[in-house]
Write a protein that holds these residues in place. Structure first.
Motif, PDB file in Angstrom:
ATOM      1  N   ALA A 100       0.829  -1.187  -0.177  1.00  0.00           N
ATOM      2  CA  ALA A 100      -0.030   0.083  -0.006  1.00  0.00           C
ATOM      3  C   ALA A 100       0.994   1.145   0.132  1.00  0.00           C
ATOM      4  CB  ALA A 100      -0.819  -0.356   1.118  1.00  0.00           C
ATOM      5  N   LEU A 101       0.578   2.240  -1.105  1.00  0.00           N
ATOM      6  CA  LEU A 101       1.329   3.468  -1.049  1.00  0.00           C
ATOM      7  C   LEU A 101       0.268   4.693  -1.063  1.00  0.00           C
ATOM      8  CD1 LEU A 101       2.027   1.272  -3.591  1.00  0.00           C
ATOM      9  CD2 LEU A 101       3.940   2.827  -3.883  1.00  0.00           C
ATOM     10  N   CYS A 102       1.144   5.656  -0.584  1.00  0.00           N
ATOM     11  CA  CYS A 102       0.393   7.021  -0.392  1.00  0.00           C
ATOM     12  C   CYS A 102       1.245   8.313  -0.992  1.00  0.00           C
ATOM     13  CB  CYS A 102      -0.325   7.234   0.891  1.00  0.00           C
ATOM     14  SG  CYS A 102       0.848   7.233   2.228  1.00  0.00           S
ATOM     15  N   ASN A 103       0.410   9.199  -1.383  1.00  0.00           N
ATOM     16  CA  ASN A 103       1.314  10.463  -1.712  1.00  0.00           C
ATOM     17  C   ASN A 103       1.113  11.278  -0.584  1.00  0.00           C
ATOM     18  OD1 ASN A 103       2.704  12.670  -3.150  1.00  0.00           O
ATOM     19  ND2 ASN A 103       0.729  13.664  -3.283  1.00  0.00           N
ATOM     20  N   VAL A 104       2.344  11.688   0.292  1.00  0.00           N
ATOM     21  CA  VAL A 104       2.241  12.490   1.359  1.00  0.00           C
ATOM     22  C   VAL A 104       2.485  14.004   0.873  1.00  0.00           C
ATOM     23  CG1 VAL A 104       3.504  12.781   3.564  1.00  0.00           C
ATOM     24  CG2 VAL A 104       3.130  10.525   2.727  1.00  0.00           C
ATOM     25  N   GLU A 105       1.525  14.586   0.793  1.00  0.00           N
ATOM     26  CA  GLU A 105       1.676  16.013   0.018  1.00  0.00           C
ATOM     27  C   GLU A 105       1.626  17.013   1.222  1.00  0.00           C
ATOM     28  OE1 GLU A 105       0.418  18.733  -3.570  1.00  0.00           O
ATOM     29  OE2 GLU A 105      -0.738  16.628  -3.110  1.00  0.00           O
ATOM     30  N   THR A 106       2.558  16.873   2.137  1.00  0.00           N
ATOM     31  CA  THR A 106       2.964  17.876   3.142  1.00  0.00           C
ATOM     32  C   THR A 106       4.529  17.558   3.488  1.00  0.00           C
ATOM     33  OG1 THR A 106       2.319  18.948   5.287  1.00  0.00           O
ATOM     34  CG2 THR A 106       2.170  16.349   5.129  1.00  0.00           C
ATOM     35  N   THR A 107       4.944  18.212   4.306  1.00  0.00           N
ATOM     36  CA  THR A 107       6.248  18.073   4.907  1.00  0.00           C
ATOM     37  C   THR A 107       6.081  17.729   6.536  1.00  0.00           C
ATOM     38  OG1 THR A 107       6.785  20.267   5.622  1.00  0.00           O
ATOM     39  CG2 THR A 107       7.612  19.475   3.446  1.00  0.00           C
ATOM     40  N   PHE A 108       7.177  17.005   7.084  1.00  0.00           N
ATOM     41  CA  PHE A 108       7.200  16.923   8.586  1.00  0.00           C
ATOM     42  C   PHE A 108       8.292  17.603   9.003  1.00  0.00           C
ATOM     43  CE2 PHE A 108       4.730  13.024   7.078  1.00  0.00           C
ATOM     44  CZ  PHE A 108       3.592  13.093   7.710  1.00  0.00           C
ATOM     45  N   ALA A 109       8.275  19.018   8.860  1.00  0.00           N
ATOM     46  CA  ALA A 109       9.624  19.599   9.141  1.00  0.00           C
ATOM     47  C   ALA A 109       9.454  20.269  10.624  1.00  0.00           C
ATOM     48  CB  ALA A 109       9.484  21.081   8.222  1.00  0.00           C
ATOM     49  N   GLY A 110       8.532  19.978  11.273  1.00  0.00           N
ATOM     50  CA  GLY A 110       8.477  20.401  12.749  1.00  0.00           C
ATOM     51  C   GLY A 110       7.565  21.526  12.778  1.00  0.00           C
ATOM     52  N   GLU A 111       7.428  22.097  14.344  1.00  0.00           N
ATOM     53  CA  GLU A 111       6.775  23.070  14.549  1.00  0.00           C
ATOM     54  C   GLU A 111       7.576  24.674  14.003  1.00  0.00           C
ATOM     55  OE1 GLU A 111       4.579  23.142  18.488  1.00  0.00           O
ATOM     56  OE2 GLU A 111       6.502  22.018  18.796  1.00  0.00           O
ATOM     57  N   PRO A 112       6.935  25.465  13.703  1.00  0.00           N
ATOM     58  CA  PRO A 112       5.329  25.765  13.750  1.00  0.00           C
ATOM     59  C   PRO A 112       4.800  24.944  12.714  1.00  0.00           C
ATOM     60  CG  PRO A 112       6.232  27.761  12.908  1.00  0.00           C
ATOM     61  CD  PRO A 112       7.500  26.839  13.216  1.00  0.00           C
ATOM     62  N   TYR A 113       3.598  24.144  13.035  1.00  0.00           N
ATOM     63  CA  TYR A 113       2.635  23.627  12.093  1.00  0.00           C
ATOM     64  C   TYR A 113       1.931  24.541  10.991  1.00  0.00           C
ATOM     65  CZ  TYR A 113       3.836  19.807  15.263  1.00  0.00           C
ATOM     66  OH  TYR A 113       4.448  19.155  16.247  1.00  0.00           O
ATOM     67  N   THR A 114       2.001  24.457   9.936  1.00  0.00           N
ATOM     68  CA  THR A 114       1.372  25.423   9.043  1.00  0.00           C
ATOM     69  C   THR A 114       0.608  24.624   7.956  1.00  0.00           C
ATOM     70  OG1 THR A 114       3.422  25.450   7.763  1.00  0.00           O
ATOM     71  CG2 THR A 114       3.371  27.068   9.142  1.00  0.00           C
ATOM     72  N   GLY A 115      -0.207  25.287   7.084  1.00  0.00           N
ATOM     73  CA  GLY A 115      -0.829  24.754   6.117  1.00  0.00           C
ATOM     74  C   GLY A 115      -0.549  25.328   4.852  1.00  0.00           C
ATOM     75  N   PHE A 116      -1.608  25.613   4.180  1.00  0.00           N
ATOM     76  CA  PHE A 116      -1.244  26.012   2.452  1.00  0.00           C
ATOM     77  C   PHE A 116      -0.765  27.522   2.904  1.00  0.00           C
ATOM     78  CE2 PHE A 116      -2.828  28.440  -1.189  1.00  0.00           C
ATOM     79  CZ  PHE A 116      -2.038  27.873  -1.836  1.00  0.00           C
ATOM     80  N   PRO A 117       0.073  28.062   2.103  1.00  0.00           N
ATOM     81  CA  PRO A 117       0.798  27.642   0.894  1.00  0.00           C
ATOM     82  C   PRO A 117       1.968  26.865   1.560  1.00  0.00           C
ATOM     83  CG  PRO A 117       1.188  29.754   1.165  1.00  0.00           C
ATOM     84  CD  PRO A 117       0.560  29.504   2.150  1.00  0.00           C
ATOM     85  N   LEU A 118       2.588  26.768   2.564  1.00  0.00           N
ATOM     86  CA  LEU A 118       3.777  26.109   2.835  1.00  0.00           C
ATOM     87  C   LEU A 118       3.481  25.119   3.900  1.00  0.00           C
ATOM     88  CD1 LEU A 118       6.167  29.015   2.938  1.00  0.00           C
ATOM     89  CD2 LEU A 118       5.658  27.522   1.008  1.00  0.00           C
ATOM     90  N   PHE A 119       3.339  23.765   3.527  1.00  0.00           N
ATOM     91  CA  PHE A 119       2.778  22.686   4.534  1.00  0.00           C
ATOM     92  C   PHE A 119       4.004  22.354   5.613  1.00  0.00           C
ATOM     93  CE2 PHE A 119      -0.374  22.756   1.217  1.00  0.00           C
ATOM     94  CZ  PHE A 119      -1.309  22.620   1.970  1.00  0.00           C
ATOM     95  N   SER A 120       3.438  22.115   6.953  1.00  0.00           N
ATOM     96  CA  SER A 120       4.429  21.333   7.631  1.00  0.00           C
ATOM     97  C   SER A 120       3.256  20.714   8.623  1.00  0.00           C
ATOM     98  CB  SER A 120       5.283  22.073   8.433  1.00  0.00           C
ATOM     99  OG  SER A 120       6.239  21.397   9.478  1.00  0.00           O
ATOM    100  N   ALA A 121       3.237  19.481   8.752  1.00  0.00           N
ATOM    101  CA  ALA A 121       2.245  18.755   9.637  1.00  0.00           C
ATOM    102  C   ALA A 121       2.704  18.023  10.884  1.00  0.00           C
ATOM    103  CB  ALA A 121       1.319  17.765   8.561  1.00  0.00           C
TER     104      ALA A 121
END
Length: 408
Positions: A100-121
């Motif tokens: 099973a595969l998935c496209n992870v369309e965010t980054t895990f760059a750490g805090e602060p967590y941000t959404g569009f346009p620069l994602f970090s979950a």
């Protein structure tokens, strides 16, 4: 005197004959028990039948975490994030697949967590993907460089720490641009590339912004404006996977035009080229809506290559309420079932899948996001009973069946 001599001679003869008979018996017994050491014995063995393996491969499109989603997944009483509820209804389908595969369309760059346009979950999203049953996180997409090189590298590390293998970006420039997964004794190669923006007149642009040479060296990308020059990168990745032992090759692309429900000529051209390079399955996303699926038959071969031009959004905050576009609520658990033979390679291949719809509703004062599989039993789905969105889910199923082009 003469008689005694004759008797002794006869006795010796009898003993010698007995020894010969005993020796022949021992030799015969050894021959039967160790027949493989005797010339010609192998001709009596039954030849081993070629190994055949049935495989089920599942892939989903864009896994996003817009700011409202991040807020919804925070548990204030525990002081932590948890995304597991997003996947509870689709988890059985994901777990049932061999890969099973998935496209992870965010980054895990750490805090602060941000959404569009620069994602970090929050890293908790990676944990939830692993718990849902995904084996591979694809990192090649137009948001992969949102947080620079540190975000690219940390995203890989977080996914791998949570138990997902990654493909689409690398830790070191010299790392292979493919992934090998051994599934039920069969080696599956996976390559993943995202499209570049810009004219292709120098430098690499991702999502409309030029990235540093360091970033460019760590990502798998191509430019439609210079496609003929970039095709060798893709072909080298496929050849590299095969040289590493891959018996089946999956290609993933992040491509196409956002919100367009028809694959464009560039997508179709690259799909044909990729099938010709030896890819056996092509999964893709980025338009945030579903596009059709079809089989390609490379020239000079009897192969059938399933192509899913866009699997849509698996989960996001894009929907009727935010974009005025109900198609952004829809996705697909694309599935390819195949039989692989060690003698003949892929002997049977069939594509299909389960359409999905993202339900968003309020419960106990909080927003809830849950992915609904559009299969049997929609009337009994607990989330739809609470949200009252059964008719929207049924509409999504009708839409998906009209777009995908294959029987569910």
């Amino acid at each position: 005197m003469g008689k005694n001599k004759i008797s002794k001679t006869a006795a010796v003869t009898v003993i010698l004959l007995a020894l010969v008979v005993l020796g022949l018996a021992v030799l015969l017994t050894w021959t039967i028990s160790a027949g493989r050491n005797v010339p010609g014995a192998s001709e009596l063995e039954t030849p081993r039948a070629p190994k055949e393996t049935d495989l089920s491969i599942l892939c989903v499109g864009d896994v996003m975490s817009h700011s409202p989603q991040t807020t919804a997944q925070y548990n204030a009483s525990r002081g932590r994030y948890n995304y597991s509820n997003n996947f509870k209804y689709v988890k059985p389908y994901i777990e049932a697949a061999d890969l099973a595969l998935c496209n992870v369309e965010t980054t895990f760059a750490g805090e602060p967590y941000t959404g569009f346009p620069l994602f970090s979950a929050p890293d908790a999203l990676a944990s939830a993907l692993a718990k849902a049953g995904f084996d591979v996180g694809i990192t090649a997409n137009n948001h992969m460089a949102d947080k620079g090189i540190s975000g690219i590298l940390r995203t890989q590390r977080v996914l791998q720490k949570k138990g997902l293998d990654t493909v689409g970006s690398v830790q070191q420039e010299s790392d292979p641009r493919y992934l090998i997964e051994e599934v039920n004794g069969v080696k599956i190669g996976i390559v993943a590339f995202t499209y570049e923006t810009g004219s292709g007149q120098g430098g690499v642009s991702i999502n409309g912004s030029y990235v540093s040479d360091e970033v460019a060296d760590h990502i798998n990308s191509f430019n439609f404006n210079t496609l003929e020059e970039d095709l060798p990168k893709i072909e080298d990745a496929i050849k590299g996977a095969k040289a590493a032992g891959a018996e089946i090759v999956i290609a993933y692309y992040h491509w196409g035009e956002e919100y367009q429900q028809e694959a464009n000529k560039n997508q179709r051209k690259l799909a044909r080229k990729t099938a010709g390079m030896g890819a056996d399955i092509i999964f893709a996303s980025h338009p945030h809506v579903l596009q059709q699926a079809e089989y390609l038959e490379p020239e000079g071969s009897d192969r059938k290559v399933p192509v899913f031009y866009s699997m849509g959004n698996f989960i996001s905050n894009q929907r009727t309420e935010t974009l005025g576009n109900r198609y952004t609520e829809q996705g697909l658990m694309a599935q390819v079932d195949l039989t692989w033979s060690e003698k003949d390679g892929i002997t049977e291949i069939r594509m299909g899948g389960i359409p999905t719809w993202v339900d968003k509703y309020y419960s106990e004062g909080k927003q809830v996001y849950e992915i609904i599989p559009l299969s049997e039993g929609l009337e009994e789905n607990e989330a739809l009973e609470v949200s009252g969105h059964l008719s929207r889910a049924e509409q999504a199923l009708e839409d998906a069946n009209g777009i995908l082009g294959f029987d569910q």
